[in-house]
Design an enzyme around this catalytic site. Structure first.
Site, PDB file in Angstrom:
ATOM      1  N   GLU A 129     -16.675  51.226  -9.331  1.00 47.93           N
ATOM      2  CA  GLU A 129     -15.404  52.210  -8.914  1.00 47.93           C
ATOM      3  C   GLU A 129     -15.722  53.755  -8.765  1.00 47.93           C
ATOM      4  O   GLU A 129     -16.745  54.218  -9.335  1.00 47.93           O
ATOM      5  CB  GLU A 129     -14.346  51.934  -9.925  1.00 47.93           C
ATOM      6  CG  GLU A 129     -13.665  50.818 -10.247  1.00 47.93           C
ATOM      7  CD  GLU A 129     -13.011  50.485  -8.764  1.00 47.93           C
ATOM      8  OE1 GLU A 129     -11.995  51.177  -8.565  1.00 47.93           O
ATOM      9  OE2 GLU A 129     -13.462  49.559  -8.328  1.00 47.93           O
ATOM     10  N   GLY A 159       0.924  48.094 -11.558  1.00 44.12           N
ATOM     11  CA  GLY A 159       0.660  49.875 -11.644  1.00 44.12           C
ATOM     12  C   GLY A 159       1.813  50.638 -11.300  1.00 44.12           C
ATOM     13  O   GLY A 159       2.498  50.068 -10.637  1.00 44.12           O
ATOM     14  N   ARG A 210      -0.986  58.240  -8.332  1.00 43.28           N
ATOM     15  CA  ARG A 210      -1.440  59.378  -7.181  1.00 43.28           C
ATOM     16  C   ARG A 210      -0.262  59.390  -6.148  1.00 43.28           C
ATOM     17  O   ARG A 210      -0.006  60.151  -5.396  1.00 43.28           O
ATOM     18  CB  ARG A 210      -2.474  58.574  -6.370  1.00 43.28           C
ATOM     19  CG  ARG A 210      -3.767  58.890  -7.305  1.00 43.28           C
ATOM     20  CD  ARG A 210      -4.886  58.213  -6.886  1.00 43.28           C
ATOM     21  NE  ARG A 210      -4.833  56.529  -7.341  1.00 43.28           N
ATOM     22  CZ  ARG A 210      -5.849  55.631  -6.924  1.00 43.28           C
ATOM     23  NH1 ARG A 210      -6.821  55.863  -6.249  1.00 43.28           N
ATOM     24  NH2 ARG A 210      -5.483  54.271  -7.315  1.00 43.28           N
ATOM     25  N   ASP A 242      -0.752  46.752  -2.978  1.00 39.45           N
ATOM     26  CA  ASP A 242      -0.554  47.977  -2.148  1.00 39.45           C
ATOM     27  C   ASP A 242      -1.329  48.077  -0.954  1.00 39.45           C
ATOM     28  O   ASP A 242      -1.764  49.139  -0.293  1.00 39.45           O
ATOM     29  CB  ASP A 242      -1.015  49.084  -2.952  1.00 39.45           C
ATOM     30  CG  ASP A 242      -2.380  49.065  -3.587  1.00 39.45           C
ATOM     31  OD1 ASP A 242      -3.202  47.856  -3.205  1.00 39.45           O
ATOM     32  OD2 ASP A 242      -2.850  50.048  -4.183  1.00 39.45           O
ATOM     33  N   ASN A 292      43.783  59.844   7.083  1.00 43.19           N
ATOM     34  CA  ASN A 292      43.726  58.747   6.375  1.00 43.19           C
ATOM     35  C   ASN A 292      43.867  58.767   4.824  1.00 43.19           C
ATOM     36  O   ASN A 292      43.957  57.892   4.202  1.00 43.19           O
ATOM     37  CB  ASN A 292      42.590  57.820   6.813  1.00 43.19           C
ATOM     38  CG  ASN A 292      41.307  58.418   6.714  1.00 43.19           C
ATOM     39  OD1 ASN A 292      41.105  59.714   6.679  1.00 43.19           O
ATOM     40  ND2 ASN A 292      40.213  57.799   6.355  1.00 43.19           N
ATOM     41  N   SER A 348      46.572  63.696  23.730  1.00 45.70           N
ATOM     42  CA  SER A 348      45.487  64.661  23.160  1.00 45.70           C
ATOM     43  C   SER A 348      46.248  65.393  21.903  1.00 45.70           C
ATOM     44  O   SER A 348      47.363  65.661  21.848  1.00 45.70           O
ATOM     45  CB  SER A 348      45.050  65.886  24.203  1.00 45.70           C
ATOM     46  OG  SER A 348      44.371  65.359  25.052  1.00 45.70           O
ATOM     47  N   ALA A 359      51.291  64.568  23.879  1.00 46.43           N
ATOM     48  CA  ALA A 359      50.296  65.378  23.314  1.00 46.43           C
ATOM     49  C   ALA A 359      50.605  66.333  22.287  1.00 46.43           C
ATOM     50  O   ALA A 359      51.809  66.806  22.307  1.00 46.43           O
ATOM     51  CB  ALA A 359      49.448  65.968  24.545  1.00 46.43           C
TER      52      ALA A 359
HETATM   53  C1  UD1 Z   1      -8.930  48.780  -6.353  1.00 43.09           C
HETATM   54  C2  UD1 Z   1     -10.151  48.113  -7.000  1.00 43.09           C
HETATM   55  C3  UD1 Z   1     -10.875  48.957  -6.128  1.00 43.09           C
HETATM   56  C4  UD1 Z   1     -10.611  48.708  -4.466  1.00 43.09           C
HETATM   57  C5  UD1 Z   1      -9.317  49.009  -4.304  1.00 43.09           C
HETATM   58  C6  UD1 Z   1      -8.898  48.510  -2.644  1.00 43.09           C
HETATM   59  C7  UD1 Z   1     -10.083  47.764  -9.239  1.00 43.09           C
HETATM   60  C8  UD1 Z   1     -10.648  48.087 -10.567  1.00 43.09           C
HETATM   61  N1  UD1 Z   1     -10.487  48.467  -8.422  1.00 43.09           N
HETATM   62  O1  UD1 Z   1      -8.765  50.081  -6.759  1.00 43.09           O
HETATM   63  O2  UD1 Z   1     -12.274  48.437  -6.246  1.00 43.09           O
HETATM   64  O3  UD1 Z   1     -11.576  49.357  -3.813  1.00 43.09           O
HETATM   65  O4  UD1 Z   1      -8.330  48.565  -5.276  1.00 43.09           O
HETATM   66  O5  UD1 Z   1      -7.436  48.754  -2.452  1.00 43.09           O
HETATM   67  O6  UD1 Z   1      -9.702  46.630  -9.185  1.00 43.09           O
HETATM   68  N2  UD1 Z   1      -2.484  46.724 -10.922  1.00 43.09           N
HETATM   69  C9  UD1 Z   1      -1.744  46.135 -11.780  1.00 43.09           C
HETATM   70  N3  UD1 Z   1      -2.180  46.245 -13.261  1.00 43.09           N
HETATM   71  C10 UD1 Z   1      -2.910  47.215 -13.745  1.00 43.09           C
HETATM   72  C11 UD1 Z   1      -3.290  47.994 -12.493  1.00 43.09           C
HETATM   73  C12 UD1 Z   1      -3.370  47.704 -11.270  1.00 43.09           C
HETATM   74  O7  UD1 Z   1      -1.378  45.302 -11.463  1.00 43.09           O
HETATM   75  O8  UD1 Z   1      -3.014  47.309 -14.879  1.00 43.09           O
HETATM   76  C13 UD1 Z   1      -2.180  46.761  -9.461  1.00 43.09           C
HETATM   77  C14 UD1 Z   1      -1.528  48.017  -8.846  1.00 43.09           C
HETATM   78  O9  UD1 Z   1      -0.073  47.917  -8.898  1.00 43.09           O
HETATM   79  C15 UD1 Z   1      -2.216  47.722  -7.464  1.00 43.09           C
HETATM   80  C16 UD1 Z   1      -3.409  47.120  -7.574  1.00 43.09           C
HETATM   81  O10 UD1 Z   1      -3.172  46.311  -8.760  1.00 43.09           O
HETATM   82  O11 UD1 Z   1      -1.062  47.100  -6.517  1.00 43.09           O
HETATM   83  C17 UD1 Z   1      -4.352  47.948  -7.508  1.00 43.09           C
HETATM   84  O12 UD1 Z   1      -4.371  48.894  -8.509  1.00 43.09           O
HETATM   85  P1  UD1 Z   1      -4.894  50.392  -8.082  1.00 43.09           P
HETATM   86  O13 UD1 Z   1      -4.650  51.312  -9.160  1.00 43.09           O
HETATM   87  O14 UD1 Z   1      -4.103  50.950  -6.842  1.00 43.09           O
HETATM   88  O15 UD1 Z   1      -6.425  50.148  -7.737  1.00 43.09           O
HETATM   89  P2  UD1 Z   1      -7.489  51.122  -6.922  1.00 43.09           P
HETATM   90  O16 UD1 Z   1      -7.774  52.206  -7.647  1.00 43.09           O
HETATM   91  O17 UD1 Z   1      -6.919  51.285  -5.645  1.00 43.09           O
HETATM   92 CA    CA Z   2      -4.965  50.796  -4.478  1.00 37.53          CA
END
Ligand code: UD1
Ligand code: CA
Length: 461
Positions: free
Chosen positions: A156, A12, A16, A104, A388, A407, A425
């Site tokens: 969600e 992702g 945010r 994350d 230098n 100095s 100096a």
């Molecule tokens: C996600 C969970 C949520 C949970 C939260 C915990 C889902 C749908 N929701 O939400 O239930 O409470 O984590 O922290 O899973 N990522 C990908 N590919 C994508 C989308 C995201 O690899 O297509 C990765 C992001 O880089 C990130 C992780 O997945 O590291 C989570 O994605 P993020 O968008 O942060 O999900 P949350 O909204 O936090």
């Molecule tokens: Ca997250």
């Protein structure tokens, strides 16, 4: 213990965060965020570790390049479920539990994952979730349970009704899923939801539909499972990691006079009986020996300090090596390539860059030393400057052992001062000075007797 295959989601963008940089590359205590999940996963008995990347995938790959990690490209990130689906062929042939975690969530401990794994095995579960109950569940998926406590779904936040938003039990984003069930369930996902994404969390509904064994493990410490979605989360996590790091050093014998204001990056090493004053910042790969004292408002980045080194208040040091018993500061700036040998001293308002000071050499006041090699026991007087840079190129100043520099001297580089020489100096040194010589380049002083008195009289002052 059972062997797992680990999938870390890191594709992702992290909208945010409002950043040009992919979220998992943001630094937490001096390390890219993704490395926390990776390093924790590496401590489990693991068949393979797969990182799913898309946004700035090359940079993610670069961060992981020295580790035994397989990177899979997600293409267009269409959601966490879509991300895991991309690992199907990489996991073909593996039949144990797949550990899925988000890139994350850096604070997770290996102990929590181990206990999750144990419960998953003991319960004979198909899907085990790590959940947490938070005072403020905002931003997380909520765990929906039956009146009898059985788990029904994860909703969600964007899709939740107000009564569901009031639920404080959340999905932490850590799952153990048996591989065959995982891919059956993923293939049934749709993106019929508020975010038009393929949610991994919908595998819970699939498990319920299919009558699979589903289990939830409560996280022992809710702080551990905090996800970073915004800069506010980032700062909060940074603070928690800083506290953990500080406590680790204190347990190992380092004194922190004020742990709350001491920032130590994850990879810093500090020897016993070293004392850190309030508001010290130690960054990158800095290594500090035993019995050192680092005073307040000082920042060390990628430095090496020997034993018994003192760095006084308000210094900035980077990529410098300071040997045993050397003293720096207050108010000194040591730039990359500075080397202070044993017992050397750098005093206030001194800047050094690619400068080496021999054993016991001193530059105590108001000086610039750049591209300089300074021998043992040399005394550099106040206000000395190595010139230098000629506007095009940099040149070296070499000062051999036991030279005394008076100095307010300027060395117009390239120039070499022989062993034991004395520089008067106020000199501007443009030519090499042989050993044991005196070099002096100032205008002879004129004294006009009674000149001032006569002027006063003339001007009627
Ligand atoms: C996600 C969970 C949520 C949970 C939260 C915990 C889902 C749908 N929701 O939400 O239930 O409470 O984590 O922290 O899973 N990522 C990908 N590919 C994508 C989308 C995201 O690899 O297509 C990765 C992001 O880089 C990130 C992780 O997945 O590291 C989570 O994605 P993020 O968008 O942060 O999900 P949350 O909204 O936090
Ligand atoms: Ca997250």
């Amino acid at each position: 213990m059972t062997t797992v295959a680990t999938v870390i989601l890191a594709a992702g963008q992290g909208k945010r965060m409002k950043s040009k940089r992919a979220k998992v590359l943001h630094s937490v205590a001096g390390r890219p965020m993704i490395l926390y999940a990776v390093e924790t996963a590496r401590r489990l008995p693991s068949d393979k570790i797969i990182v799913v990347a898309a946004h700035q995938a090359e940079a993610v790959k670069d961060v992981l390049k020295d580790r035994p990690i397989r990177i899979i490209h997600q293409g267009r990130p269409l959601g966490t479920g879509h991300a895991v689906l991309q690992t199907e062929s990489a996991l073909a042939g593996f039949n144990g539990p797949v550990l899925i975690l988000n890139g994350d969530v850096p604070l997770i401990t290996v102990e929590t994952l181990q206990s999750m794994l144990k419960i998953h095995g003991n319960q004979g579960a198909d899907l085990t979730l790590l959940t947490a109950t938070l005072p403020n569940p905002e931003g997380y998926g909520r765990v929906i349970r039956d009146p009898d406590g059985g788990i029904r779904a994860i909703i969600e936040e964007a899709d939740a009704r107000p009564d569901q938003r009031a639920i404080r039990e959340i999905n932490t984003g850590f799952y153990l899923v048996n591989r065959p069930f995982l891919f059956e369930a993923l293939k049934e996902l749709n993106s019929d939801n508020a975010q038009k994404e393929y949610y991994l969390t919908d595998i819970v509904k699939a498990a319920v539909r299919r009558g699979r064994k589903l289990f939830a493990v409560p996280a022992p410490d809710p702080d551990e499972v905090m996800g970073i979605n915004s800069r506010v989360d980032l700062a909060r996590t940074e603070k928690m990691i800083a506290r953990r790091i500080a406590e680790r050093h204190m347990r190992e014998g380092v004194t922190l006079l004020d742990p709350e204001t001491t920032w130590i990056d994850a990879d810093v090493v500090i020897g016993r009986d070293t004392v850190l004053y309030p508001n010290v910042r130690l960054e990158g790969t800095t290594r500090i020996g035993e019995d050192c004292v680092i005073h307040s408002h000082t920042r060390l980045t990628d430095c090496r300090l020997g034993t018994g080194v003192t760095v006084k208040d308000s210094c900035v040091l980077s990529e410098s090596a300071i040997e045993d018993a050397a003293v720096v500061g207050p108010f000194a700036h040591l730039r990359p390539g500075t080397v202070l040998h044993r017992g050397a001293k750098i005093g206030n308002f001194v800047e050094a860059k690619k400068a080496e000071l021999g054993e016991g050499a001193k530059a105590n006041h108001l000086t610039y030393l750049g591209d300089a090699v300074i021998g043992k026991g040399v005394n550099i007087g106040a206000g000395t400057i190595t010139c230098n840079y000629d506007g095009v190129r940099k040149h070296a100043t070499i000062i051999e052992d036991d030279v005394f520099v008076g100095s307010d001297t300027q060395f117009i580089a390239p120039v070499r001062i022989g062993r034991g020489a004395v520089i008067g100096a106020g000199s501007t040194i443009t030519k090499d000075v042989p050993p044991d010589a005196l070099a002096l380049s100032r205008v002879k002083q004129e004294v006009k007797k009674d000149w001032a008195k006569k002027r006063k009289k003339k001007e009627k002052l």
